[in-house]
Design an enzyme around this catalytic site. Sequence first.
Site, PDB file in Angstrom:
ATOM      1  N   SER A 125       0.834  -1.204   0.000  1.00  0.00           N
ATOM      2  CA  SER A 125       0.000   0.000   0.000  1.00  0.00           C
ATOM      3  C   SER A 125       0.864   1.248   0.000  1.00  0.00           C
ATOM      4  O   SER A 125       1.957   1.264   0.592  1.00  0.00           O
ATOM      5  CB  SER A 125      -0.863  -0.027   1.267  1.00  0.00           C
ATOM      6  OG  SER A 125      -1.478   1.221   1.450  1.00  0.00           O
ATOM      7  N   TYR A 150      -2.445  -0.833  10.775  1.00  0.00           N
ATOM      8  CA  TYR A 150      -2.618  -1.438   9.444  1.00  0.00           C
ATOM      9  C   TYR A 150      -1.405  -1.130   8.569  1.00  0.00           C
ATOM     10  O   TYR A 150      -0.817  -2.010   7.943  1.00  0.00           O
ATOM     11  CB  TYR A 150      -3.912  -0.928   8.777  1.00  0.00           C
ATOM     12  CG  TYR A 150      -3.950  -1.241   7.304  1.00  0.00           C
ATOM     13  CD1 TYR A 150      -4.241  -2.521   6.857  1.00  0.00           C
ATOM     14  CD2 TYR A 150      -3.648  -0.263   6.347  1.00  0.00           C
ATOM     15  CE1 TYR A 150      -4.236  -2.829   5.491  1.00  0.00           C
ATOM     16  CE2 TYR A 150      -3.646  -0.554   4.997  1.00  0.00           C
ATOM     17  CZ  TYR A 150      -3.940  -1.834   4.572  1.00  0.00           C
ATOM     18  OH  TYR A 150      -3.918  -2.133   3.229  1.00  0.00           O
ATOM     19  N   LYS A 154       1.778  -3.573   6.792  1.00  0.00           N
ATOM     20  CA  LYS A 154       2.261  -3.591   5.394  1.00  0.00           C
ATOM     21  C   LYS A 154       3.766  -3.340   5.348  1.00  0.00           C
ATOM     22  O   LYS A 154       4.502  -4.008   4.617  1.00  0.00           O
ATOM     23  CB  LYS A 154       1.520  -2.533   4.563  1.00  0.00           C
ATOM     24  CG  LYS A 154       0.052  -2.829   4.331  1.00  0.00           C
ATOM     25  CD  LYS A 154      -0.148  -4.049   3.438  1.00  0.00           C
ATOM     26  CE  LYS A 154      -1.604  -4.376   3.245  1.00  0.00           C
ATOM     27  NZ  LYS A 154      -1.853  -5.702   2.664  1.00  0.00           N
ATOM     28  N   GLY A 295      -5.122  11.291  11.146  1.00  0.00           N
ATOM     29  CA  GLY A 295      -4.213  10.468  10.353  1.00  0.00           C
ATOM     30  C   GLY A 295      -4.254  10.733   8.861  1.00  0.00           C
ATOM     31  O   GLY A 295      -3.413  10.234   8.114  1.00  0.00           O
TER      32      GLY A 295
HETATM   33  P1  NAD Z   1     -10.840  -7.407   0.797  1.00  0.00           P
HETATM   34  O1  NAD Z   1     -11.091  -7.394   2.264  1.00  0.00           O
HETATM   35  O2  NAD Z   1     -11.986  -7.266  -0.123  1.00  0.00           O
HETATM   36  O3  NAD Z   1     -10.015  -8.719   0.400  1.00  0.00           O
HETATM   37  C1  NAD Z   1      -9.152  -9.374   1.286  1.00  0.00           C
HETATM   38  C2  NAD Z   1      -9.576 -10.836   1.324  1.00  0.00           C
HETATM   39  O4  NAD Z   1      -8.730 -11.547   2.198  1.00  0.00           O
HETATM   40  C3  NAD Z   1     -11.015 -11.015   1.825  1.00  0.00           C
HETATM   41  O5  NAD Z   1     -11.725 -11.826   0.905  1.00  0.00           O
HETATM   42  C4  NAD Z   1     -10.855 -11.713   3.176  1.00  0.00           C
HETATM   43  O6  NAD Z   1     -11.925 -12.582   3.452  1.00  0.00           O
HETATM   44  C5  NAD Z   1      -9.544 -12.432   2.959  1.00  0.00           C
HETATM   45  N1  NAD Z   1      -8.799 -12.753   4.179  1.00  0.00           N
HETATM   46  C6  NAD Z   1      -8.413 -11.931   5.189  1.00  0.00           C
HETATM   47  N2  NAD Z   1      -7.735 -12.619   6.117  1.00  0.00           N
HETATM   48  C7  NAD Z   1      -7.672 -13.909   5.692  1.00  0.00           C
HETATM   49  C8  NAD Z   1      -7.092 -15.104   6.214  1.00  0.00           C
HETATM   50  N3  NAD Z   1      -6.457 -15.122   7.379  1.00  0.00           N
HETATM   51  N4  NAD Z   1      -7.241 -16.234   5.497  1.00  0.00           N
HETATM   52  C9  NAD Z   1      -7.910 -16.241   4.318  1.00  0.00           C
HETATM   53  N5  NAD Z   1      -8.457 -15.153   3.768  1.00  0.00           N
HETATM   54  C10 NAD Z   1      -8.340 -13.992   4.450  1.00  0.00           C
HETATM   55  O7  NAD Z   1      -9.751  -6.258   0.507  1.00  0.00           O
HETATM   56  P2  NAD Z   1      -9.195  -5.724  -0.891  1.00  0.00           P
HETATM   57  O8  NAD Z   1      -9.582  -4.309  -1.005  1.00  0.00           O
HETATM   58  O9  NAD Z   1      -9.490  -6.683  -1.976  1.00  0.00           O
HETATM   59  O10 NAD Z   1      -7.645  -5.739  -0.557  1.00  0.00           O
HETATM   60  C11 NAD Z   1      -6.808  -6.813  -0.925  1.00  0.00           C
HETATM   61  C12 NAD Z   1      -5.420  -6.534  -0.387  1.00  0.00           C
HETATM   62  O11 NAD Z   1      -4.955  -5.294  -0.897  1.00  0.00           O
HETATM   63  C13 NAD Z   1      -5.380  -6.422   1.138  1.00  0.00           C
HETATM   64  O12 NAD Z   1      -4.176  -7.009   1.591  1.00  0.00           O
HETATM   65  C14 NAD Z   1      -5.329  -4.923   1.358  1.00  0.00           C
HETATM   66  O13 NAD Z   1      -4.681  -4.583   2.550  1.00  0.00           O
HETATM   67  C15 NAD Z   1      -4.528  -4.462   0.161  1.00  0.00           C
HETATM   68  N6  NAD Z   1      -4.792  -3.067  -0.195  1.00  0.00           N
HETATM   69  C16 NAD Z   1      -6.068  -2.646  -0.402  1.00  0.00           C
HETATM   70  C17 NAD Z   1      -6.316  -1.320  -0.711  1.00  0.00           C
HETATM   71  C18 NAD Z   1      -7.728  -0.833  -0.885  1.00  0.00           C
HETATM   72  O14 NAD Z   1      -7.947   0.382  -0.769  1.00  0.00           O
HETATM   73  N7  NAD Z   1      -8.712  -1.667  -1.167  1.00  0.00           N
HETATM   74  C19 NAD Z   1      -5.252  -0.435  -0.855  1.00  0.00           C
HETATM   75  C20 NAD Z   1      -3.955  -0.893  -0.659  1.00  0.00           C
HETATM   76  C21 NAD Z   1      -3.731  -2.222  -0.329  1.00  0.00           C
HETATM   77  C1  WQD Z   2     -10.135   8.988   0.744  1.00  0.00           C
HETATM   78  C2  WQD Z   2     -10.414  10.454   1.010  1.00  0.00           C
HETATM   79  C3  WQD Z   2     -10.793  11.009   3.319  1.00  0.00           C
HETATM   80  C4  WQD Z   2     -14.550   8.800   3.773  1.00  0.00           C
HETATM   81  C5  WQD Z   2      -7.076   4.285   2.797  1.00  0.00           C
HETATM   82  C6  WQD Z   2      -5.922   3.699   3.542  1.00  0.00           C
HETATM   83  C7  WQD Z   2      -4.823   3.370   2.585  1.00  0.00           C
HETATM   84  C8  WQD Z   2      -5.361   2.503   1.446  1.00  0.00           C
HETATM   85  C9  WQD Z   2      -6.563   3.088   0.794  1.00  0.00           C
HETATM   86  C10 WQD Z   2      -5.135   0.221   2.056  1.00  0.00           C
HETATM   87  C11 WQD Z   2      -9.715  10.990   2.250  1.00  0.00           C
HETATM   88  C12 WQD Z   2     -12.030  11.255   2.484  1.00  0.00           C
HETATM   89  C13 WQD Z   2     -13.395   9.352   3.252  1.00  0.00           C
HETATM   90  C14 WQD Z   2     -15.616   9.659   4.143  1.00  0.00           C
HETATM   91  C15 WQD Z   2     -14.294  11.543   3.406  1.00  0.00           C
HETATM   92  N1  WQD Z   2      -5.812   1.230   1.924  1.00  0.00           N
HETATM   93  N2  WQD Z   2     -13.268  10.693   3.064  1.00  0.00           N
HETATM   94  N3  WQD Z   2     -15.451  11.009   3.941  1.00  0.00           N
HETATM   95  O1  WQD Z   2      -7.626   7.200   3.676  1.00  0.00           O
HETATM   96  O2  WQD Z   2      -6.829   7.774   1.332  1.00  0.00           O
HETATM   97  O3  WQD Z   2      -6.639   5.486   2.162  1.00  0.00           O
HETATM   98  O4  WQD Z   2      -7.534   3.384   1.792  1.00  0.00           O
HETATM   99  O5  WQD Z   2      -3.948   0.105   1.988  1.00  0.00           O
HETATM  100  O6  WQD Z   2      -3.849   2.724   3.314  1.00  0.00           O
HETATM  101  O7  WQD Z   2      -5.449   4.629   4.498  1.00  0.00           O
HETATM  102  O8  WQD Z   2      -8.862   6.308   1.627  1.00  0.00           O
HETATM  103  O9  WQD Z   2     -11.198   6.108   0.922  1.00  0.00           O
HETATM  104  O10 WQD Z   2     -10.684   6.256   3.396  1.00  0.00           O
HETATM  105  O11 WQD Z   2     -10.371   8.271   1.960  1.00  0.00           O
HETATM  106  O12 WQD Z   2     -14.188  12.770   3.240  1.00  0.00           O
HETATM  107  O13 WQD Z   2     -16.657   9.252   4.642  1.00  0.00           O
HETATM  108  O14 WQD Z   2     -11.810  10.603   1.269  1.00  0.00           O
HETATM  109  O15 WQD Z   2     -10.605  12.024   4.250  1.00  0.00           O
HETATM  110  O16 WQD Z   2      -9.326  12.281   1.950  1.00  0.00           O
HETATM  111  P1  WQD Z   2      -7.449   6.809   2.276  1.00  0.00           P
HETATM  112  P2  WQD Z   2     -10.350   6.653   1.999  1.00  0.00           P
END
Ligand code: NAD
Ligand code: WQD
Length: 341
Positions: A125, A150, A154, A295
């Site tokens: 991330s 979180y 990562k 944050g």
């Molecule tokens: P998601 O929650 O939809 O998918 C994660 C999946 O992992 C889920 O299906 C959950 O059931 C499964 N899971 C969690 N713990 C598990 C375990 N112990 N065993 C088996 N399955 C397990 O989330 P996503 O948005 O698809 O994210 C996927 C990955 O990408 C995550 O690692 C997340 O941290 C990372 N990521 C997501 C974002 C985002 O904004 N969506 C941004 C950056 C990084």
């Molecule tokens: C986006 C913008 C909020 C909700 C997070 C994690 C990051 C990554 C992606 C996994 C921000 C604003 C949000 C609301 C709002 N995940 N907002 N009202 O915080 O950029 O990133 O998700 O790795 O690690 O920190 O994403 O979608 O929460 O927010 O105004 O109800 O929307 O302040 O500016 P963020 P987000």
Amino acid sequence: MATILLAGGAGYIGSHTAVELLNAGYDVVAADNFSNSSPESIRRVEEITGKPVKLYEADIRDNAKLAQIFRENSIDAVIHFAGLKAVGESVAKPLKYYRNNIDTTLSLLETMQEAGVRNIIFSSSATVYGEENPVPYLETMQRGVCTNPYGWTKAMMEQIFEDAAKADPMLSVILLRYFNPIGAHPSGRIGEDPLGIPNNLMPYVTQVAVGKREFLTIFGNDYPTKDGTCMRDYIHVVDLAKGHVKAVAYVLGHSGTEVFNLGTGTPYSVNDIVNTFERVNGVKVAHVYGDRRAGDLPEFYANADKAAALLDWKTEKTLEDMCRDAWNWQKQNPDGYRNPD
Ligand code: NAD
Ligand code: WQD
């Protein structure tokens, strides 16, 4: 063609990646404990692609189960999506996050070694850049000080992968640093399905638009940005999924650790999201301006040049596409994968 194991494959990004891998001719095995997803997403992946996915209900911390999966399938590469990802919850329950996220990674690396599987792609991330690095973020920058547990999971997992790859020259690791994935498959059959109150912006916007929530609170409008609201690098989940297909081709012919940003390189504000969503979809998103969220950084976005140069990958979708596809998914599935047709 190679067979790819998607750990956490039933989730939001995993299911979209499954579609793109199948479309590119790869075979897909998925394993998930459904803690934040449903097997219905994988059924729909099969429906979209017309191809089968072998699905295991499995906790990725369960070494015996992983060993079974590696025994029963000839896996060429693993993509590790499995993890807990709610930033606020990670502050309240840090041990749950460290236990789940770190243990899934250790179990995968241990069982891959035993099974002789050498290639892994990890869902990292942009959060690992921390608070201090200047934007745009470049892969050569040091990881920073994370603002929540979180983010630290990562950063720690990146370190674990780097150390494992240093110790085992046969290991090939790609760390993909995602920016802000939003949107859904254009079919509207798969998408983001948060449990409870959404933590992230786009699912909140779509739930307001569909009438499930009264209004969106925009967290702060006094930031030093063009309109006072925070700026982020929003990326269409289908573009992100296609980045994984490119990363698979790369990881198979590589060794050591390589880091890639997956973002567009262009930041948009929260106001841009709300305005574009209303314009392209012809719906209103009731909103108020509230306090800043603890944050939150004012602005971050990717330098996406490395992925373009080495993976031959660039995003193709616009902010309009992201808003249209997110709404299409929400309208067709007001309860997500619950109450499926
Ligand atoms: P998601 O929650 O939809 O998918 C994660 C999946 O992992 C889920 O299906 C959950 O059931 C499964 N899971 C969690 N713990 C598990 C375990 N112990 N065993 C088996 N399955 C397990 O989330 P996503 O948005 O698809 O994210 C996927 C990955 O990408 C995550 O690692 C997340 O941290 C990372 N990521 C997501 C974002 C985002 O904004 N969506 C941004 C950056 C990084
Ligand atoms: C986006 C913008 C909020 C909700 C997070 C994690 C990051 C990554 C992606 C996994 C921000 C604003 C949000 C609301 C709002 N995940 N907002 N009202 O915080 O950029 O990133 O998700 O790795 O690690 O920190 O994403 O979608 O929460 O927010 O105004 O109800 O929307 O302040 O500016 P963020 P987000």
